[in-house]
Design a protein around this motif. Sequence first.
Motif, mmCIF file in Angstrom:
data_model
loop_
_atom_site.group_PDB
_atom_site.id
_atom_site.type_symbol
_atom_site.label_atom_id
_atom_site.label_comp_id
_atom_site.label_asym_id
_atom_site.label_seq_id
_atom_site.Cartn_x
_atom_site.Cartn_y
_atom_site.Cartn_z
ATOM 1 N N MET A 1 0.870 -1.077 0.031
ATOM 2 C CA MET A 1 0.011 0.047 -0.007
ATOM 3 C C MET A 1 0.815 1.249 0.049
ATOM 4 S SD MET A 1 -2.749 1.179 2.796
ATOM 5 C CE MET A 1 -1.652 1.355 4.174
ATOM 6 N N PRO A 2 0.567 2.141 -0.960
ATOM 7 C CA PRO A 2 1.456 3.288 -0.955
ATOM 8 C C PRO A 2 1.262 4.238 0.568
ATOM 9 C CG PRO A 2 0.083 3.143 -2.885
ATOM 10 C CD PRO A 2 -0.070 2.104 -1.944
ATOM 11 N N THR A 3 2.468 4.776 0.698
ATOM 12 C CA THR A 3 2.439 5.439 2.048
ATOM 13 C C THR A 3 1.795 7.027 1.511
ATOM 14 O OG1 THR A 3 4.631 4.429 2.512
ATOM 15 C CG2 THR A 3 4.069 6.664 3.769
ATOM 16 N N LEU A 4 0.879 7.435 2.528
ATOM 17 C CA LEU A 4 0.319 8.642 2.530
ATOM 18 C C LEU A 4 1.302 9.769 2.897
ATOM 19 C CD1 LEU A 4 -3.236 7.912 4.067
ATOM 20 C CD2 LEU A 4 -2.505 8.123 1.553
ATOM 21 N N ARG A 5 1.325 10.611 2.241
ATOM 22 C CA ARG A 5 2.302 11.900 2.655
ATOM 23 C C ARG A 5 1.563 13.173 2.326
ATOM 24 N NH1 ARG A 5 5.855 8.355 -0.345
ATOM 25 N NH2 ARG A 5 7.632 7.731 0.841
ATOM 26 N N LEU A 6 2.045 14.293 2.946
ATOM 27 C CA LEU A 6 1.593 15.593 2.578
ATOM 28 C C LEU A 6 1.402 15.623 1.033
ATOM 29 C CD1 LEU A 6 3.329 17.964 5.412
ATOM 30 C CD2 LEU A 6 0.959 16.412 5.396
ATOM 31 N N TYR A 113 -5.390 4.171 5.618
ATOM 32 C CA TYR A 113 -5.095 5.483 6.308
ATOM 33 C C TYR A 113 -3.906 5.389 7.048
ATOM 34 C CZ TYR A 113 -8.316 8.603 3.967
ATOM 35 O OH TYR A 113 -9.115 9.507 3.096
ATOM 36 N N ASP A 114 -3.428 4.034 7.372
ATOM 37 C CA ASP A 114 -2.514 3.724 8.210
ATOM 38 C C ASP A 114 -2.517 4.311 9.793
ATOM 39 O OD1 ASP A 114 0.030 2.446 8.748
ATOM 40 O OD2 ASP A 114 1.160 4.126 8.008
ATOM 41 N N MET A 115 -3.799 3.990 10.113
ATOM 42 C CA MET A 115 -4.053 4.635 11.609
ATOM 43 C C MET A 115 -3.955 3.352 12.510
ATOM 44 S SD MET A 115 -7.707 6.167 10.671
ATOM 45 C CE MET A 115 -7.811 7.771 9.838
ATOM 46 N N LEU A 116 -3.525 2.020 12.354
ATOM 47 C CA LEU A 116 -3.515 1.264 13.473
ATOM 48 C C LEU A 116 -2.339 1.260 14.190
ATOM 49 C CD1 LEU A 116 -5.078 -1.695 11.143
ATOM 50 C CD2 LEU A 116 -6.240 -0.434 12.892
ATOM 51 N N ASP A 117 -2.626 0.616 15.541
ATOM 52 C CA ASP A 117 -1.319 1.005 16.315
ATOM 53 C C ASP A 117 -0.755 -0.339 16.414
ATOM 54 O OD1 ASP A 117 0.174 1.380 18.638
ATOM 55 O OD2 ASP A 117 -1.514 1.849 19.994
ATOM 56 N N GLU A 118 0.863 0.160 16.022
ATOM 57 C CA GLU A 118 1.960 -0.990 15.989
ATOM 58 C C GLU A 118 2.685 -1.037 17.078
ATOM 59 O OE1 GLU A 118 1.889 -2.988 13.549
ATOM 60 O OE2 GLU A 118 0.633 -2.257 12.126
ATOM 61 N N GLN A 119 2.601 -0.193 18.027
ATOM 62 C CA GLN A 119 3.606 -0.386 19.148
ATOM 63 C C GLN A 119 2.934 -0.584 20.706
ATOM 64 O OE1 GLN A 119 5.374 3.331 20.326
ATOM 65 N NE2 GLN A 119 3.468 4.323 20.959
ATOM 66 N N ASP A 120 1.585 -0.269 20.949
ATOM 67 C CA ASP A 120 0.909 -0.499 22.076
ATOM 68 C C ASP A 120 0.009 -1.852 22.205
ATOM 69 O OD1 ASP A 120 -0.410 -0.667 24.653
ATOM 70 O OD2 ASP A 120 -1.252 1.493 24.326
ATOM 71 N N GLU A 121 0.782 -2.885 22.872
ATOM 72 C CA GLU A 121 0.350 -4.345 22.967
ATOM 73 C C GLU A 121 -1.025 -4.317 23.787
ATOM 74 O OE1 GLU A 121 3.193 -6.624 24.234
ATOM 75 O OE2 GLU A 121 4.712 -6.596 22.799
ATOM 76 N N LEU A 129 -6.939 -7.890 17.924
ATOM 77 C CA LEU A 129 -6.936 -6.908 16.549
ATOM 78 C C LEU A 129 -6.416 -5.538 17.296
ATOM 79 C CD1 LEU A 129 -9.821 -8.110 14.303
ATOM 80 C CD2 LEU A 129 -7.343 -8.530 13.979
ATOM 81 N N PRO A 130 -5.336 -4.897 16.526
ATOM 82 C CA PRO A 130 -5.204 -3.480 17.065
ATOM 83 C C PRO A 130 -6.224 -2.513 16.843
ATOM 84 C CG PRO A 130 -4.147 -3.840 15.012
ATOM 85 C CD PRO A 130 -4.838 -5.261 15.331
ATOM 86 N N TYR A 131 -6.253 -1.391 17.845
ATOM 87 C CA TYR A 131 -7.082 -0.310 17.662
ATOM 88 C C TYR A 131 -6.257 0.614 16.931
ATOM 89 C CZ TYR A 131 -10.759 -2.174 21.124
ATOM 90 O OH TYR A 131 -11.730 -2.795 21.572
ATOM 91 N N THR A 132 -7.099 1.792 16.621
ATOM 92 C CA THR A 132 -6.199 2.854 16.226
ATOM 93 C C THR A 132 -5.504 3.645 17.044
ATOM 94 O OG1 THR A 132 -8.306 4.259 16.082
ATOM 95 C CG2 THR A 132 -7.916 3.012 14.180
ATOM 96 N N ILE A 133 -4.459 4.433 16.483
ATOM 97 C CA ILE A 133 -3.967 5.383 17.494
ATOM 98 C C ILE A 133 -4.826 6.685 17.264
ATOM 99 C CG2 ILE A 133 -1.609 4.329 17.328
ATOM 100 C CD1 ILE A 133 -1.079 6.481 15.057
ATOM 101 N N ARG A 134 -4.289 7.765 17.943
ATOM 102 C CA ARG A 134 -5.009 8.942 17.758
ATOM 103 C C ARG A 134 -4.200 9.692 16.589
ATOM 104 N NH1 ARG A 134 -8.000 8.992 22.181
ATOM 105 N NH2 ARG A 134 -7.017 8.249 24.034
ATOM 106 N N THR A 135 -4.924 9.525 15.274
ATOM 107 C CA THR A 135 -4.404 10.336 13.841
ATOM 108 C C THR A 135 -5.528 11.273 13.444
ATOM 109 O OG1 THR A 135 -3.764 8.121 13.419
ATOM 110 C CG2 THR A 135 -3.881 9.655 11.813
ATOM 111 N N ILE A 136 -4.981 12.438 12.997
ATOM 112 C CA ILE A 136 -5.559 13.366 12.148
ATOM 113 C C ILE A 136 -5.071 13.730 11.079
ATOM 114 C CG2 ILE A 136 -6.037 16.147 12.515
ATOM 115 C CD1 ILE A 136 -6.028 15.790 15.503
ATOM 116 N N PHE A 137 -5.913 13.914 10.066
ATOM 117 C CA PHE A 137 -5.601 14.432 8.761
ATOM 118 C C PHE A 137 -6.468 15.445 8.545
ATOM 119 C CE2 PHE A 137 -4.666 9.772 8.734
ATOM 120 C CZ PHE A 137 -3.657 9.835 7.830
#
Length: 222
Positions: A1-6, A113-121, A129-137
């Motif tokens: 999946m392509p990385t979202l950038r500004l 949107y690459d919102m899933l948490d990859e660090q907090d177990e 299944l991971p929940y999302t982090i706090r992301t803002i776009f």
Amino acid sequence: MPTLRLGSIAPDFEADTTDGPIKFHQWAGTSWVMLFSHPGDFTPVCTTELADISHRLPEFVSRNVKVIGLSTDNVQSHNEWIEDIIEIGNKTAPTCVEYPIIADPDRDISRLYDMLDEQDETNVDEEGLPYTIRTIFIIDPLKKIRAMLHYPASVGRDFDEVMRIIDALLTTDKHQVMTPSNWKKGDDVVIHPSLSNEEARKLFPSYTTQLPYLRTTSLNGQ
């Protein structure tokens, strides 16, 4: 999946929300959008955040910004949780959650949107299944991503800073300027380096040269 950038086009999607089904780009129309994720319904920090956003909604509307939230719970859960958001919000100001919350139980939009948490177990559901982090776009009327903010699940967001970023984007789009450190609406701005001194003087007759490469000006009256 392509990385979202500004500057990336915000991916379109269809989803169920507390306001009914939407097609994201169609729903956004010609407005700016703040798309934000929260880890889960009935969680303490998220409840305070959504109450705060509810209080600030007139500020977003005045800036032509639509607000839409997302979590990995379903619409029924969202609607039940809204009662708690209102209860907490009413402790400080009349509260009504007048913006949609997206249901994303399968994590399709969260992955997009690459919102899933990859660090907090600990930030996972009962199935692991991971929940999302706090992301803002922050997304502009051309559907381009103009700002991205990522907070860990344990840290509540500073929506004064979010409003400051929106004001800065609106200001820099309207004028050929940039905003300096700690800028707030009404403060002096920095003239864009691409403008020659002659061009800058035509646009900003009273600008000040701080350094050969740093020119500042007030936007009062503009």
